[in-house]
Design a protein around this motif. Sequence first.
Motif, short mmCIF file in Angstrom:
data_model
loop_
_atom_site.label_atom_id
_atom_site.label_comp_id
_atom_site.label_asym_id
_atom_site.label_seq_id
_atom_site.Cartn_x
_atom_site.Cartn_y
_atom_site.Cartn_z
N ASP A 240 0.83 -1.20 0.00
CA ASP A 240 0.00 0.00 0.00
C ASP A 240 0.86 1.25 0.00
OD1 ASP A 240 -2.39 -1.38 0.03
OD2 ASP A 240 -2.52 -1.39 2.21
N GLU A 241 0.41 2.23 -0.74
CA GLU A 241 1.06 3.53 -0.78
C GLU A 241 -0.04 4.56 -1.01
OE1 GLU A 241 2.35 3.75 -5.42
OE2 GLU A 241 3.60 2.58 -4.08
N PRO A 242 0.17 5.80 -0.59
CA PRO A 242 -0.88 6.79 -0.79
C PRO A 242 -1.05 7.14 -2.26
CG PRO A 242 1.09 7.83 0.09
CD PRO A 242 1.34 6.35 0.09
N SER A 243 -2.27 7.50 -2.62
CA SER A 243 -2.50 8.01 -3.97
C SER A 243 -1.78 9.35 -4.08
CB SER A 243 -4.00 8.19 -4.21
OG SER A 243 -4.48 9.24 -3.40
N ALA B 35 4.25 14.95 5.90
CA ALA B 35 4.74 13.56 5.95
C ALA B 35 6.00 13.41 5.10
CB ALA B 35 3.65 12.60 5.47
N VAL B 36 6.03 14.06 3.95
CA VAL B 36 7.22 14.00 3.08
C VAL B 36 8.42 14.63 3.79
CG1 VAL B 36 8.23 14.87 0.93
CG2 VAL B 36 5.90 13.92 0.93
N LEU B 37 8.22 15.81 4.36
CA LEU B 37 9.31 16.49 5.05
C LEU B 37 9.78 15.70 6.26
CD1 LEU B 37 8.10 20.19 4.80
CD2 LEU B 37 9.94 19.08 3.49
N VAL C 157 8.35 4.02 6.22
CA VAL C 157 8.06 5.45 6.40
C VAL C 157 8.12 6.17 5.05
CG1 VAL C 157 8.91 7.60 7.42
CG2 VAL C 157 8.78 5.52 8.81
N LEU C 158 9.14 5.86 4.25
CA LEU C 158 9.27 6.49 2.93
C LEU C 158 8.09 6.12 2.03
CD1 LEU C 158 13.09 5.98 2.35
CD2 LEU C 158 11.91 8.18 2.65
#
Length: 109
Positions: A5-8, A16-18, A59-60
């Motif tokens: 699973d990964e976000p769309s 979250a990216v930072l 996390v990535l």
Amino acid sequence: MPNLDEPSPQAIDLAAVLHALSDPTRLAVVRQIQSSGERLCGAFEVDVAKSTLSQHLRVLREAGITRTRCRGNQRWVSLRRDDLDLLFPGLLDVVLSAADRRTRTDVTV
């Protein structure tokens, strides 16, 4: 084994990216993918235990920075560069450039 699973793209969140890119180990993983392309999960050159690396990769992936593709019993990790550049133009370039400058400074000090 299905892909993980990964976000769309629409669900990728800047905070979250930072957060994911703020960790030196995760940043090293991103730099390695950026420089050499998709890699096997076990092929990253980082000084952490396999279980710790797995957590960093999770996390990535959950932040939307990487995509993990399963093929047989292997997991391949790649950057979601197109998605990130569309959502946050230039962000990854700036972060990786800053990391490169810091690495060069650390080596010369």
